[in-house]
Scaffold this motif. Structure first.
Motif, PDB file in Angstrom:
ATOM      1  N   SER A  93       0.630  -1.130   0.144  1.00  0.00           N
ATOM      2  CA  SER A  93      -0.008   0.049   0.077  1.00  0.00           C
ATOM      3  C   SER A  93       0.831   1.317   0.105  1.00  0.00           C
ATOM      4  CB  SER A  93      -0.913  -0.191   1.145  1.00  0.00           C
ATOM      5  OG  SER A  93       0.058  -0.058   2.444  1.00  0.00           O
ATOM      6  N   GLU A  94       2.136   1.132  -0.186  1.00  0.00           N
ATOM      7  CA  GLU A  94       3.102   2.241  -0.323  1.00  0.00           C
ATOM      8  C   GLU A  94       2.912   3.028   1.161  1.00  0.00           C
ATOM      9  OE1 GLU A  94       2.354   4.074  -3.850  1.00  0.00           O
ATOM     10  OE2 GLU A  94       3.038   2.559  -4.956  1.00  0.00           O
ATOM     11  N   GLN A  95       2.889   2.520   2.144  1.00  0.00           N
ATOM     12  CA  GLN A  95       3.025   3.092   3.490  1.00  0.00           C
ATOM     13  C   GLN A  95       4.535   3.290   3.977  1.00  0.00           C
ATOM     14  OE1 GLN A  95      -0.527   3.049   6.183  1.00  0.00           O
ATOM     15  NE2 GLN A  95      -0.994   1.631   4.939  1.00  0.00           N
ATOM     16  N   ILE A  96       5.032   2.198   3.443  1.00  0.00           N
ATOM     17  CA  ILE A  96       6.439   2.226   3.669  1.00  0.00           C
ATOM     18  C   ILE A  96       7.305   1.800   2.453  1.00  0.00           C
ATOM     19  CG2 ILE A  96       6.466   1.452   6.095  1.00  0.00           C
ATOM     20  CD1 ILE A  96       7.114  -1.571   5.363  1.00  0.00           C
ATOM     21  N   SER A  97       8.601   2.063   2.260  1.00  0.00           N
ATOM     22  CA  SER A  97       9.433   1.915   1.043  1.00  0.00           C
ATOM     23  C   SER A  97       9.738   0.399   1.143  1.00  0.00           C
ATOM     24  CB  SER A  97      10.654   2.693   1.090  1.00  0.00           C
ATOM     25  OG  SER A  97      11.499   2.452   0.152  1.00  0.00           O
ATOM     26  N   ALA A  98       9.587  -0.210  -0.099  1.00  0.00           N
ATOM     27  CA  ALA A  98      10.089  -1.410  -0.035  1.00  0.00           C
ATOM     28  C   ALA A  98      11.375  -1.717  -0.623  1.00  0.00           C
ATOM     29  CB  ALA A  98       9.222  -2.304  -1.038  1.00  0.00           C
ATOM     30  N   ASP A  99      12.285  -0.817  -0.820  1.00  0.00           N
ATOM     31  CA  ASP A  99      13.683  -0.748  -1.255  1.00  0.00           C
ATOM     32  C   ASP A  99      14.567  -1.687  -0.370  1.00  0.00           C
ATOM     33  OD1 ASP A  99      12.847   1.077  -3.114  1.00  0.00           O
ATOM     34  OD2 ASP A  99      13.721   2.752  -2.238  1.00  0.00           O
ATOM     35  N   LYS A 100      14.601  -1.713   0.777  1.00  0.00           N
ATOM     36  CA  LYS A 100      15.450  -2.533   1.697  1.00  0.00           C
ATOM     37  C   LYS A 100      14.856  -3.902   2.041  1.00  0.00           C
ATOM     38  CE  LYS A 100      17.762   1.476   3.148  1.00  0.00           C
ATOM     39  NZ  LYS A 100      18.181   2.393   4.449  1.00  0.00           N
ATOM     40  N   LEU A 101      13.722  -4.205   1.866  1.00  0.00           N
ATOM     41  CA  LEU A 101      12.818  -5.432   2.339  1.00  0.00           C
ATOM     42  C   LEU A 101      13.676  -6.615   2.024  1.00  0.00           C
ATOM     43  CD1 LEU A 101       9.220  -4.393   1.887  1.00  0.00           C
ATOM     44  CD2 LEU A 101      10.752  -4.223   3.997  1.00  0.00           C
ATOM     45  N   HIS A 159       8.043  -3.363  18.705  1.00  0.00           N
ATOM     46  CA  HIS A 159       6.847  -2.956  18.427  1.00  0.00           C
ATOM     47  C   HIS A 159       6.985  -2.805  16.763  1.00  0.00           C
ATOM     48  CE1 HIS A 159       3.192  -0.398  17.897  1.00  0.00           C
ATOM     49  NE2 HIS A 159       3.185  -0.467  19.185  1.00  0.00           N
ATOM     50  N   LEU A 160       5.740  -2.807  16.211  1.00  0.00           N
ATOM     51  CA  LEU A 160       5.701  -2.653  14.727  1.00  0.00           C
ATOM     52  C   LEU A 160       6.167  -1.422  14.273  1.00  0.00           C
ATOM     53  CD1 LEU A 160       4.617  -3.743  11.819  1.00  0.00           C
ATOM     54  CD2 LEU A 160       2.331  -2.994  12.510  1.00  0.00           C
ATOM     55  N   LEU A 161       5.867  -0.234  14.930  1.00  0.00           N
ATOM     56  CA  LEU A 161       6.375   0.981  14.544  1.00  0.00           C
ATOM     57  C   LEU A 161       7.711   1.097  14.710  1.00  0.00           C
ATOM     58  CD1 LEU A 161       3.806   3.491  16.326  1.00  0.00           C
ATOM     59  CD2 LEU A 161       4.403   3.216  13.734  1.00  0.00           C
ATOM     60  N   GLN A 162       8.473   0.415  15.578  1.00  0.00           N
ATOM     61  CA  GLN A 162       9.903   0.429  15.714  1.00  0.00           C
ATOM     62  C   GLN A 162      10.454  -0.094  14.194  1.00  0.00           C
ATOM     63  OE1 GLN A 162      11.403  -1.597  19.018  1.00  0.00           O
ATOM     64  NE2 GLN A 162      13.426  -0.890  18.820  1.00  0.00           N
ATOM     65  N   VAL A 163       9.796  -1.098  14.013  1.00  0.00           N
ATOM     66  CA  VAL A 163      10.336  -1.945  12.964  1.00  0.00           C
ATOM     67  C   VAL A 163      10.166  -0.875  11.785  1.00  0.00           C
ATOM     68  CG1 VAL A 163      10.080  -3.745  11.317  1.00  0.00           C
ATOM     69  CG2 VAL A 163       9.930  -4.295  13.769  1.00  0.00           C
ATOM     70  N   CYS A 164       9.056  -0.307  11.371  1.00  0.00           N
ATOM     71  CA  CYS A 164       8.853   0.421  10.289  1.00  0.00           C
ATOM     72  C   CYS A 164       9.593   1.750  10.313  1.00  0.00           C
ATOM     73  CB  CYS A 164       7.392   1.004  10.257  1.00  0.00           C
ATOM     74  SG  CYS A 164       6.076  -0.441  10.108  1.00  0.00           S
ATOM     75  N   PHE A 166      12.634   1.710  11.544  1.00  0.00           N
ATOM     76  CA  PHE A 166      14.031   1.276  11.020  1.00  0.00           C
ATOM     77  C   PHE A 166      14.299   1.320   9.521  1.00  0.00           C
ATOM     78  CE2 PHE A 166      16.539  -2.498  10.258  1.00  0.00           C
ATOM     79  CZ  PHE A 166      17.938  -2.015  10.542  1.00  0.00           C
ATOM     80  N   LEU A 167      13.251   0.552   8.951  1.00  0.00           N
ATOM     81  CA  LEU A 167      13.201   0.357   7.476  1.00  0.00           C
ATOM     82  C   LEU A 167      13.074   1.659   6.927  1.00  0.00           C
ATOM     83  CD1 LEU A 167      10.595  -2.558   7.439  1.00  0.00           C
ATOM     84  CD2 LEU A 167      13.195  -2.812   7.240  1.00  0.00           C
ATOM     85  N   GLN A 168      12.670   2.771   7.214  1.00  0.00           N
ATOM     86  CA  GLN A 168      12.449   3.786   6.622  1.00  0.00           C
ATOM     87  C   GLN A 168      13.432   4.842   6.911  1.00  0.00           C
ATOM     88  OE1 GLN A 168      10.079   2.957   4.392  1.00  0.00           O
ATOM     89  NE2 GLN A 168       9.174   4.933   4.698  1.00  0.00           N
ATOM     90  N   GLY A 169      14.404   4.395   7.941  1.00  0.00           N
ATOM     91  CA  GLY A 169      15.658   5.094   8.459  1.00  0.00           C
ATOM     92  C   GLY A 169      15.052   6.627   8.891  1.00  0.00           C
ATOM     93  N   VAL A 178      16.628   5.765  14.117  1.00  0.00           N
ATOM     94  CA  VAL A 178      16.177   4.508  14.885  1.00  0.00           C
ATOM     95  C   VAL A 178      16.907   3.251  14.501  1.00  0.00           C
ATOM     96  CG1 VAL A 178      14.033   3.200  15.346  1.00  0.00           C
ATOM     97  CG2 VAL A 178      13.729   5.370  14.843  1.00  0.00           C
ATOM     98  N   THR A 179      17.459   2.655  15.461  1.00  0.00           N
ATOM     99  CA  THR A 179      18.266   1.506  15.348  1.00  0.00           C
ATOM    100  C   THR A 179      17.592   0.353  15.950  1.00  0.00           C
ATOM    101  OG1 THR A 179      19.705   1.931  17.057  1.00  0.00           O
ATOM    102  CG2 THR A 179      20.210   2.675  14.736  1.00  0.00           C
ATOM    103  N   LEU A 180      17.799  -1.018  15.379  1.00  0.00           N
ATOM    104  CA  LEU A 180      17.540  -2.247  16.171  1.00  0.00           C
ATOM    105  C   LEU A 180      18.892  -2.898  16.635  1.00  0.00           C
ATOM    106  CD1 LEU A 180      14.646  -3.480  13.682  1.00  0.00           C
ATOM    107  CD2 LEU A 180      14.548  -2.035  15.607  1.00  0.00           C
ATOM    108  N   SER A 181      18.845  -3.344  17.743  1.00  0.00           N
ATOM    109  CA  SER A 181      20.290  -3.859  18.453  1.00  0.00           C
ATOM    110  C   SER A 181      20.121  -5.345  18.254  1.00  0.00           C
ATOM    111  CB  SER A 181      20.256  -3.396  19.527  1.00  0.00           C
ATOM    112  OG  SER A 181      19.298  -3.850  20.426  1.00  0.00           O
ATOM    113  N   SER A 182      21.238  -6.044  18.354  1.00  0.00           N
ATOM    114  CA  SER A 182      21.396  -7.583  18.488  1.00  0.00           C
ATOM    115  C   SER A 182      21.603  -7.867  19.887  1.00  0.00           C
ATOM    116  CB  SER A 182      22.577  -7.974  17.550  1.00  0.00           C
ATOM    117  OG  SER A 182      22.442  -7.600  16.066  1.00  0.00           O
ATOM    118  N   PRO A 183      21.293  -9.292  20.019  1.00  0.00           N
ATOM    119  CA  PRO A 183      21.480  -9.411  21.633  1.00  0.00           C
ATOM    120  C   PRO A 183      23.123  -9.420  21.864  1.00  0.00           C
ATOM    121  CG  PRO A 183      19.927 -11.298  20.095  1.00  0.00           C
ATOM    122  CD  PRO A 183      20.828 -10.106  19.257  1.00  0.00           C
ATOM    123  N   PRO A 184      23.111  -8.760  23.303  1.00  0.00           N
ATOM    124  CA  PRO A 184      24.551  -8.892  23.754  1.00  0.00           C
ATOM    125  C   PRO A 184      25.235 -10.190  23.924  1.00  0.00           C
ATOM    126  CG  PRO A 184      22.809  -8.424  25.434  1.00  0.00           C
ATOM    127  CD  PRO A 184      22.092  -8.509  24.127  1.00  0.00           C
TER     128      PRO A 184
END
Length: 514
Positions: A93-101, A159-164, A166-169, A178-184
């Protein structure tokens, strides 16, 4: 864009095959249609995803939405597809960019608020995504089990918003991305066991059998009256075993992840110890279900499966263990799926020799016929799977009145000898003696012609099979490894034969019953 393609992972046994989610939006009667062999839980995603999108501030497209979960012949189950379905709808629905998916894989169940919840099978999915050179994004609730992965590139989100974002930068209010972290990385705790073999009063021969069992990875049957320490002996086997290697720990964690069991990353190196109740069904012990799940024998992979009160188990359930004990894996076939689970375990079992608990002495109230009928609950082929069987007798008079509270060596002292013996075995052929093939047994466990004739005559008297011949040779090889000697001599064969208590008991009872 009206079509979006997202990658995720299914679970089939310990494998995590790729699933491609295609979302297409077109004109027509508003609604969401899911295709691609989804079961009921997956079909319910239409309501969870709709609420999650709306409550996260997105627009739910008032059009006809078709979501295909490919491949179409692979069964899909669980709420793990909620997050990728939501991302696919937002991209279509073009609410987020699909370039990096195409660089990511998504996994997670959505709450109605948009929060991302834990899913099972996270470890196999993370390993498969890494091999495919994509990053997996999933719930922060899976962080504990993923912490044991080395060079972990998995990304965690709440949260879903956090993922979106991050994908949009997108930028936070502070101006940072917004960044997503890996497990320490996890810090391992020092290995310690509250249970020590030194706590067991007497039973020196049984302790010796336990040491041989630990050194060679053999199966052990403990036979004796109630209250003599059989369960205590079995529960202390893990304190004699070496810690899991990194690969073994990943295998164990992957199975626990599939089963939804919690994982303590600080103690990932401790071998599993499973002790199911004797009322356990066949599906509980070997695995099962319409889409098969691992059973107790797989949850004990690389560890110990302890069956207490052995004759009380259903005979058909015990006989189902015969094949996986030989092959080290369990293959379960169903109409919808055929899956393989690893099942390389040490089987330890404990039992009383008669219905009353005793087969001789003043406490015996059972006739030889009654005892034989009781032991006949166990099939001969199943008993043949035990490398050692040892009698755990009543303690002699006077030993309980001794003032000492510790008896014999502690677990750490025995463990050092076990580690040396295992090192010898691995350097020799790459694995421990219990896993030797028939050809390797002939090459590595060679004995003199005189000893071979002696052993063959003994097996004929005991009525044992060729499988027992190989098992006795492997136990003899383990005893020689504990002594750090290169050849198997007659004393090692004699000691290995001394650990065949169940065979001698059956012969004795048959003579008495005539």
């Amino acid at each position: 864009m009206t079509l979006a393609v997202i990658h995720t992972r299914a679970t089939i046994g310990i494998d995590s095959p790729i699933v491609t989610i295609e979302a297409h939006i077109s004109n027509g009667l508003p609604g969401l249609t899911l295709v691609g062999l989804p079961e009921t839980t997956v079909k319910e995603a239409r309501d969870r995803v709709r609420s999650a999108l709306i409550n996260s501030g997105f627009t739910y497209p008032p059009k006809r939405i078709t979501v295909n979960l490919a491949p179409a012949d692979l069964p899909k189950e669980g709420g793990r597809y909620d997050l990728p379905i939501a991302i696919a709808i937002l991209a279509a629905s073009e609410q987020i960019s699909a370039d990096k998916l195409h660089n990511y894989e998504f996994l997670g169940e959505l709450a109605l608020s948009g929060e991302i919840r834990r899913v099972t099978g996270a470890i196999p999915a993370a390993l498969s995504a890494k091999r495919a050179e994509r990053q997996l994004i999933l719930s922060s609730e899976n962080q504990a089990e993923l912490a044991i992965l080395s060079q972990n590139e998995t990304l965690m989100a709440n949260h879903l918003l956090q993922v979106c974002h991050f994908l949009q930068g997108e930028q936070e209010e502070r101006g940072e991305k917004v960044t997503l972290s890996s497990p320490p990385p996890v810090e391992l705790q020092t290995e310690s066991f509250a249970l020590d073999i030194q706590d067991i009063i007497g039973q020196e021969q049984a302790k010796r059998a336990l040491e041989i069992t630990a050194a060679g990875g053999h199966n052990l049957l403990l036979l004796g009256p109630p209250g003599t320490g059989k369960t205590m002996l079995a529960s202390r086997l893990c304190s004699l075993l070496p810690p899991l290697t990194q690969q073994e720990a990943l295998d164990v964690a992957a199975i626990n992840s599939l089963s939804g069991h919690s994982i303590n990353p600080q103690k990932w190196h401790i071998r599993p110890f499973r002790a199911p109740h004797h009322s356990a069904s066949m599906a509980a012990l070997v695995g099962g279900g319409s889409i098969p799940k691992p059973g107790e024998i797989s949850l004990a992979h690389h560890g110990v499966l302890f069956l207490d009160e052995l004759p009380e188990f259903n005979r058909s359930v015990l006989d189902a263990l015969r094949e996986p004990l030989e092959s080290g894996e369990i293959v379960i076939s169903r109409a919808r799926a055929k899956v393989r689970f690893p099942a390389q375990v040490q089987l330890i079992a404990a039992m009383n020799p008669s219905p009353t608990g005793y087969h001789q002495g003043m406490h015996n109230r059972s006739s030889p016929h009654q005892v034989l009928r009781y032991l006949s609950k166990l099939s001969g082929p199943f008993l043949d799977r035990f490398d050692l069987s040892i009698e755990v007798p009543l303690l002699p008079p006077g030993i309980l009145s001794q003032s000492s509270t510790k008896y014999g060596e502690n677990s750490q002292e025995v463990k050092k000898r076990v580690a040396i013996a295992r090192k010898i075995q691995i350097e020799r052929c790459g694995h421990i003696n219990a896993h030797l093939s028939s050809k390797q047994t002939e090459d590595i466990c060679k004995i003199s012609m005189e000893d071979a004739v002696f052993l063959e005559n003994t097996l004929l008297k005991l009525g044992l099979s060729i499988r027992a011949w190989h098992r006795i040779l492997r136990v003899s090889r383990t005893i020689a490894d504990l002594k750090e000697q290169k050849t198997i001599e007659k004393p090692e064969i004699m000691e290995a034969l001394s650990y065949r208590s169940i065979d001698r008991l059956l012969i004795q009872l048959q003579k008495q019953a005539r």
